[in-house]
Design a protein around this motif. Structure first.
Motif, PDB file in Angstrom:
ATOM      1  N   UNK A 108       0.817  -1.227   0.000  1.00 11.91           N
ATOM      2  CA  UNK A 108       0.000   0.000   0.000  1.00 11.91           C
ATOM      3  C   UNK A 108       0.850   1.275   0.000  1.00 11.91           C
ATOM      4  N   UNK A 109       2.046   1.231   0.607  1.00 10.55           N
ATOM      5  CA  UNK A 109       2.919   2.411   0.622  1.00 10.55           C
ATOM      6  C   UNK A 109       3.456   2.744  -0.766  1.00 10.55           C
ATOM      7  N   UNK A 110       3.475   1.745  -1.670  1.00 10.33           N
ATOM      8  CA  UNK A 110       3.990   1.997  -3.029  1.00 10.33           C
ATOM      9  C   UNK A 110       2.971   2.748  -3.885  1.00 10.33           C
ATOM     10  N   UNK A 111       1.692   2.703  -3.500  1.00  7.52           N
ATOM     11  CA  UNK A 111       0.659   3.334  -4.337  1.00  7.52           C
ATOM     12  C   UNK A 111       0.768   4.851  -4.331  1.00  7.52           C
ATOM     13  N   UNK A 112       1.442   5.405  -3.306  1.00  6.65           N
ATOM     14  CA  UNK A 112       1.551   6.864  -3.221  1.00  6.65           C
ATOM     15  C   UNK A 112       3.014   7.310  -3.211  1.00  6.65           C
ATOM     16  N   UNK A 113       3.917   6.360  -3.368  1.00  5.07           N
ATOM     17  CA  UNK A 113       5.335   6.707  -3.471  1.00  5.07           C
ATOM     18  C   UNK A 113       6.058   6.895  -2.144  1.00  5.07           C
ATOM     19  N   UNK A 114       5.465   6.436  -1.031  1.00  2.38           N
ATOM     20  CA  UNK A 114       6.208   6.501   0.245  1.00  2.38           C
ATOM     21  C   UNK A 114       7.385   5.535   0.133  1.00  2.38           C
ATOM     22  N   UNK A 115       7.135   4.414  -0.552  1.00  4.27           N
ATOM     23  CA  UNK A 115       8.180   3.432  -0.812  1.00  4.27           C
ATOM     24  C   UNK A 115       8.161   3.125  -2.303  1.00  4.27           C
ATOM     25  N   UNK A 116       9.338   2.972  -2.901  1.00  2.00           N
ATOM     26  CA  UNK A 116       9.410   2.602  -4.320  1.00  2.00           C
ATOM     27  C   UNK A 116       9.247   1.083  -4.436  1.00  2.00           C
ATOM     28  N   UNK A 117       8.542   0.637  -5.484  1.00  4.46           N
ATOM     29  CA  UNK A 117       8.197  -0.790  -5.530  1.00  4.46           C
ATOM     30  C   UNK A 117       9.398  -1.718  -5.560  1.00  4.46           C
ATOM     31  N   UNK A 118      10.506  -1.288  -6.189  1.00  2.83           N
ATOM     32  CA  UNK A 118      11.659  -2.196  -6.285  1.00  2.83           C
ATOM     33  C   UNK A 118      12.296  -2.466  -4.911  1.00  2.83           C
ATOM     34  N   UNK A 119      11.994  -1.591  -3.950  1.00  6.03           N
ATOM     35  CA  UNK A 119      12.567  -1.783  -2.609  1.00  6.03           C
ATOM     36  C   UNK A 119      11.951  -2.976  -1.890  1.00  6.03           C
ATOM     37  N   UNK A 120      10.754  -3.413  -2.339  1.00 10.55           N
ATOM     38  CA  UNK A 120      10.108  -4.531  -1.639  1.00 10.55           C
ATOM     39  C   UNK A 120      10.044  -5.779  -2.530  1.00 10.55           C
ATOM     40  N   UNK A 121      10.867  -5.755  -3.583  1.00  8.37           N
ATOM     41  CA  UNK A 121      10.941  -6.935  -4.460  1.00  8.37           C
ATOM     42  C   UNK A 121      12.294  -7.600  -4.266  1.00  8.37           C
ATOM     43  N   UNK A 122      12.311  -8.919  -4.228  1.00 10.10           N
ATOM     44  CA  UNK A 122      13.587  -9.648  -4.145  1.00 10.10           C
ATOM     45  C   UNK A 122      13.622 -10.635  -5.309  1.00 10.10           C
ATOM     46  N   UNK A 123      14.588 -10.470  -6.233  1.00  6.16           N
ATOM     47  CA  UNK A 123      14.619 -11.374  -7.392  1.00  6.16           C
ATOM     48  C   UNK A 123      14.722 -12.837  -6.962  1.00  6.16           C
ATOM     49  N   UNK A 124      13.936 -13.683  -7.578  1.00  8.22           N
ATOM     50  CA  UNK A 124      13.949 -15.109  -7.228  1.00  8.22           C
ATOM     51  C   UNK A 124      15.306 -15.719  -7.594  1.00  8.22           C
ATOM     52  N   UNK A 125      15.952 -15.138  -8.608  1.00 13.13           N
ATOM     53  CA  UNK A 125      17.274 -15.627  -9.006  1.00 13.13           C
ATOM     54  C   UNK A 125      18.279 -15.464  -7.859  1.00 13.13           C
ATOM     55  N   UNK A 126      18.199 -14.348  -7.124  1.00 14.56           N
ATOM     56  CA  UNK A 126      19.103 -14.143  -5.965  1.00 14.56           C
ATOM     57  C   UNK A 126      18.877 -15.235  -4.934  1.00 14.56           C
ATOM     58  N   UNK A 127      17.595 -15.528  -4.705  1.00 10.89           N
ATOM     59  CA  UNK A 127      17.251 -16.512  -3.669  1.00 10.89           C
ATOM     60  C   UNK A 127      17.756 -17.902  -4.094  1.00 10.89           C
TER      61      UNK A 127
END
Ligand code: FAD
Ligand code: NAI
Length: 513
Positions: free
Chosen positions: A89-108
């Protein structure tokens, strides 16, 4: 005395210095480790093939703890990243950028001991009898091969759920959902589009009011958190940069039941409702949306005397957050298993998360029905349980194979050696008993948390055998620290902290991408 105090200060300073050094050391190690995964080997092709569907809370939690060297693991998901949904929900208004809460599955996957295959594809069908998953590449770039068949010995279904619309006309065509990164980006764009269109030359008053009316349907935690974030955006940033919208920008939360946040205690429901009132977010309870058009919703409202009427509510932005529905691939699998005939909301599983009526098929998260709410907490614990179960099963198989070998050896051994072999068999039996001690899945509820805007949050937290209900600014700080600590990686944590600091210092970005 002054000397003593001086010595105390010196020690405090030394300790602080050492803790900072240790912190920097730890962080550097984490970053180094992230950037330098060790070599991986391919598991023995004779081992069982474990197919995992999805890269959400359930599947990723399983992958994190699974000893991948014991199986040929194949992951199939249209999303090549894990998404930390609590901060969406914080990404919808730009409090947080969406890439900050994504973790590439390749890294995992690259950090696992043994190689894991990943296919960016959607499982379109699971053939239970043939034990095959049919997958299709739905991404924009297509190769010569777009569909494939993946045979499995063991299958974990962790495909989550889709948005419930209850077949209400117009919902899919005209509203925004809030489940995926793309949804948050669409909402962010549409908020600014409404603001700029409302500011267009000669726009009528009625049209300005409609365009600036932000309607959220569904008073569950998704709807409440989004409404809170949106009002924050308006109060802290939007009205500063576009003062002309000040009088007409309104957020309304529409809920069919008599109150919002039904899973929270009465005290916190009241607190949320009164806090929304203070923040000027309108709550329309006992209001059930029946139809959606491009400019207004039609809702059935109830008067205090119990009479019902249909009301037209114009909107500029409509966000639809009315919970979960079954994905088609899950519905289809259920139809193939007679024991699932009565299941309605998802795959019914037993206490080991095995799909009832199926063999070697497990389900986790929102697509599984195990008498728990469909939350990230439940999905993560279920995934971790399955990892323990599969690691144990692999150990059990290995010990049983050793025991078979030892029994054969015992039959042909000379009488003098027999005692030693018997001793080894007994030791394996003891190991087997210890390993097999894994109990059924039991969920440990840590509590419920939700952000409600204006730097306030509500929390129903389990404390020993009791429950603590709290709401307000301190709870907001707890909410922030809890979600920060739950972020997937150190990288995510640092990015989220930077985003929070950036939004505080410079405000949220009001440009429309
Ligand atoms: P998901 O995390 O949804 O993952 C499903 C995965 O399956 C995805 O990778 C998807 O791409 C993949 N997939 C979909 N279809 C297919 C297919 N056909 N084949 C293969 N793969 C497929 N819960 C909390 O406990 N606390 C919170 O604060 C919280 N906040 C939330 C905020 C929002 C905005 C939302 C939407 C949910 C929130 N939740 C929260 C709920 C939580 O996100 C879900 O319960 C959780 O994501 C369920 O995990 P899952 O693994 O079942 O599914
Ligand atoms: P939800 O199922 O919790 O709430 C949906 C709400 O929409 C219900 O209150 C329902 O009465 C209402 N509704 C349904 N149809 C309607 C209609 N036609 N008109 C008006 N209102 C209507 O859904 P939500 O919020 O999407 O959450 C889904 C799951 O994710 C839940 O299990 C929730 O606990 C979890 N979640 C948890 C969060 C947290 O813990 N902070 C945050 C977000 C989601």
């Amino acid at each position: 005395k002054p000397r003593k105090r001086f010595r105390f200060l010196r020690w405090t300073w030394r300790l602080t210095y050492l803790s900072v050094l240790a912190g920097i050391g730890y962080l550097s190690y984490q970053v180094y480790d992230l950037r330098h995964p060790s070599e991986q080997f391919d598991p023995d092709p004779n081992k069982k093939t474990l197919v995992i569907l999805g890269t959400g809370w359930g599947s990723v939690s399983l992958l994190k703890k699974l000893d991948t060297e014991n199986y040929n693991v194949v992951v199939v998901s249209p999303r090549n990243y894990f998404l930390f949904t609590p901060l969406l929900p914080s990404c919808t208004v730009g409090t947080i950028e969406h890439r900050s809460i994504m973790e590439p599955i390749r890294n995992i996957l690259r950090h696992k001991k043994a190689n894991v295959k990943y296919y960016e594809a959607e499982a379109t069908k699971i053939d239970y009898e043939k034990r095959i998953v049919y997958a299709r590449d739905d991404s924009e770039i297509k190769g010569d091969i777009m569909t494939t068949e993946i045979p499995f010995d063991m299958l974990v279904v962790g495909v989550g759920a889709e948005n419930a619309t209850f077949g209400i006309p117009g919902v899919r065509e005209h509203s925004c959902f809030l489940k995926e990164v793309g949804d948050a980006q669409k909402i962010r764009k549409q908020i600014m589009d409404c603001v700029e269109t409302a500011s267009f030359k000669d726009q009528s008053d009625e049209e300005i009011k409609r365009l600036l009316h932000m309607v959220v349907v569904g008073g569950g935690p998704t709807g409440v958190e989004f409404a809170g974030e949106l009002q924050d955006f308006f109060m802290e940033d939007l009205q500063k940069w576009v003062p002309s919208i000040k009088a007409n920008f309104h957020v309304t939360l529409v809920e069919a039941l008599p109150n919002v946040l039904p899973m929270f205690s009465k005290q916190l429901i009241d607190y949320t409702e009164s806090s929304f009132k203070e923040e000027h977010i309108q709550i329309r309870t006992k209001t059930m949306v029946k139809n959606v058009t491009d400019k207004y919703i039609e809702a059935e409202t109830q008067s205090p005397d119990g009479s019902k009427q249909i009301e037209k509510i114009p909107y500029g932005l409509l966000v639809w957050a009315t919970g979960n529905a079954l994905r088609p691939v899950v519905k289809d699998l259920m139809s193939q298993i007679p024991a699932q005939a009565k299941a309605r909301r998802g795959l019914e599983v037993n206490e080991y998360l095995v799909v009832n009526g199926a063999e070697n098929v497990w389900a986790v998260g929102d697509c599984a029905i195990a008498n728990y709410a469909p939350t990230a907490q439940v999905a993560a614990q279920e995934g971790a349980f399955l990892a323990r179960l599969f690691n144990t099963m692999a150990k059990t198989d290995a010990i049983e194979a050793e025991m078979r070998e030892l029994s054969a050896k015992q039959a042909t051994a000379k009488p003098d050696d027999r005692k030693a072999v018997l001793e080894e068999i007994n030791e394996r039996q003891r190991q087997l008993r210890r390993v097999k001690q894994i109990g059924a899945f039991s969920y440990s509820h840590q509590g419920s948390l939700a952000y409600i805007g204006a730097e306030k949050a509500v929390a129903d937290v389990s404390w020993f055998s009791g429950n603590i209900a709290s709401g307000g600014t301190m709870t907001y700080l707890f909410w922030k620290s809890a979600y920060l600590s739950m972020c997937f990686s150190t990288r995510n944590r640092i990015l989220v902290i930077f985003d929070w600091a950036k939004a505080k210092a410079f405000g949220r970005d009001v440009s429309r991408e």
